[in-house]
Design a protein around this motif. Sequence first.
Motif, mmCIF file in Angstrom:
data_model
loop_
_atom_site.group_PDB
_atom_site.id
_atom_site.type_symbol
_atom_site.label_atom_id
_atom_site.label_comp_id
_atom_site.label_asym_id
_atom_site.label_seq_id
_atom_site.Cartn_x
_atom_site.Cartn_y
_atom_site.Cartn_z
ATOM 1 N N THR A 15 0.817 -1.215 0.000
ATOM 2 C CA THR A 15 0.000 0.000 0.000
ATOM 3 C C THR A 15 0.855 1.272 0.000
ATOM 4 O OG1 THR A 15 -0.283 -0.253 2.415
ATOM 5 C CG2 THR A 15 -2.062 -1.065 0.996
ATOM 6 N N PRO A 16 2.003 1.334 0.709
ATOM 7 C CA PRO A 16 2.839 2.535 0.585
ATOM 8 C C PRO A 16 3.355 2.761 -0.830
ATOM 9 C CG PRO A 16 3.390 1.389 2.608
ATOM 10 C CD PRO A 16 2.479 0.489 1.834
ATOM 11 N N HIS A 17 3.788 1.681 -1.518
ATOM 12 C CA HIS A 17 4.230 1.826 -2.911
ATOM 13 C C HIS A 17 3.118 2.445 -3.746
ATOM 14 C CE1 HIS A 17 6.887 -1.958 -2.146
ATOM 15 N NE2 HIS A 17 7.557 -0.869 -1.862
ATOM 16 N N VAL A 18 1.912 1.927 -3.595
ATOM 17 C CA VAL A 18 0.787 2.358 -4.411
ATOM 18 C C VAL A 18 0.350 3.771 -4.037
ATOM 19 C CG1 VAL A 18 -1.652 1.890 -4.928
ATOM 20 C CG2 VAL A 18 0.021 0.024 -4.936
ATOM 21 N N ALA A 19 0.341 4.091 -2.754
ATOM 22 C CA ALA A 19 -0.010 5.449 -2.335
ATOM 23 C C ALA A 19 0.965 6.462 -2.914
ATOM 24 C CB ALA A 19 -0.033 5.537 -0.808
ATOM 25 N N GLN A 175 -2.963 -0.136 -14.295
ATOM 26 C CA GLN A 175 -1.699 -0.447 -14.955
ATOM 27 C C GLN A 175 -0.646 0.623 -14.711
ATOM 28 O OE1 GLN A 175 -1.042 -3.418 -16.627
ATOM 29 N NE2 GLN A 175 1.051 -2.657 -16.480
ATOM 30 N N GLU A 176 -0.992 1.885 -14.908
ATOM 31 C CA GLU A 176 0.004 2.944 -14.736
ATOM 32 C C GLU A 176 0.431 3.086 -13.278
ATOM 33 O OE1 GLU A 176 -1.264 6.998 -15.527
ATOM 34 O OE2 GLU A 176 -3.374 6.452 -15.211
ATOM 35 N N VAL A 177 -0.499 2.877 -12.350
ATOM 36 C CA VAL A 177 -0.136 2.922 -10.935
ATOM 37 C C VAL A 177 0.828 1.791 -10.611
ATOM 38 C CG1 VAL A 177 -1.010 2.601 -8.581
ATOM 39 C CG2 VAL A 177 -2.215 4.120 -10.166
ATOM 40 N N ALA A 178 0.555 0.594 -11.126
ATOM 41 C CA ALA A 178 1.423 -0.554 -10.857
ATOM 42 C C ALA A 178 2.822 -0.337 -11.423
ATOM 43 C CB ALA A 178 0.807 -1.821 -11.436
#
Length: 235
Positions: A15-19, A175-178
């Motif tokens: 979740t920190p990576h994604v945030a 996709q772009e968030v990942a």
Amino acid sequence: MDTVKLQRTYLDLTTPHVADACMRLGIAVRCAPAGMRPLWSGTHVVGRARPSRHYGSVDVFLEAIDRSAPGDVLVVDNEGRLDEACVGDLVTLETARAGLRGIVIWGLHRDSAELRTIRLPIFSLGTLPAGPQRLEPQEAAALSSASCGEHAITTDDFVLGDDDGVIFVPLSHAQEVAELATTIRDTERSQAARMHLGTTFRQQARFDEFLAARKADAGVTFRQHLRSIGGAIEE
């Protein structure tokens, strides 16, 4: 992004990576309230959101499950109430048997021992022995949207949850968030590995250069400096 690809893509993202990725991309960072926690440590769940608003009876959950696809995550809106538990062992077992990946509850759960045996990832604000003593009319939008804290969640969103909490992201940006989250993850892992080998973060971040730049221009921020050299710790 379909369910299988979503699972594979976000398997090793936190979740920190994604945030951080959402923040850098200008996508609203929508996190569940800070008190939202999994029942056990080491939990990681990802899946399309399946919203459900609670009015005192479990029938709304059964209807949401009936509309779900394997891999979805049930998002339960109980308005953050702390006077009743709205999800217990039977709803959890039904959710698991239907192939859903987990349950996120803006409210409380009960039957904790049984839930740990069922082992379906559960996130909630806590636990309480007492179930609901009310029964209210079900609204028309009960199965189309759910609130979690200040955020409205629909089936156009997906859920990512782990030991740091829960975040909601539009499926259209999955996709772009990942991709950016993966870059951030790999950068941070590389930085940590170099620190273990003796190169301090100050050295990696060329902190002396930042201090000199800030002395020359008080408007220069550390975040700008990190971006210029490919660092990621601030985002």
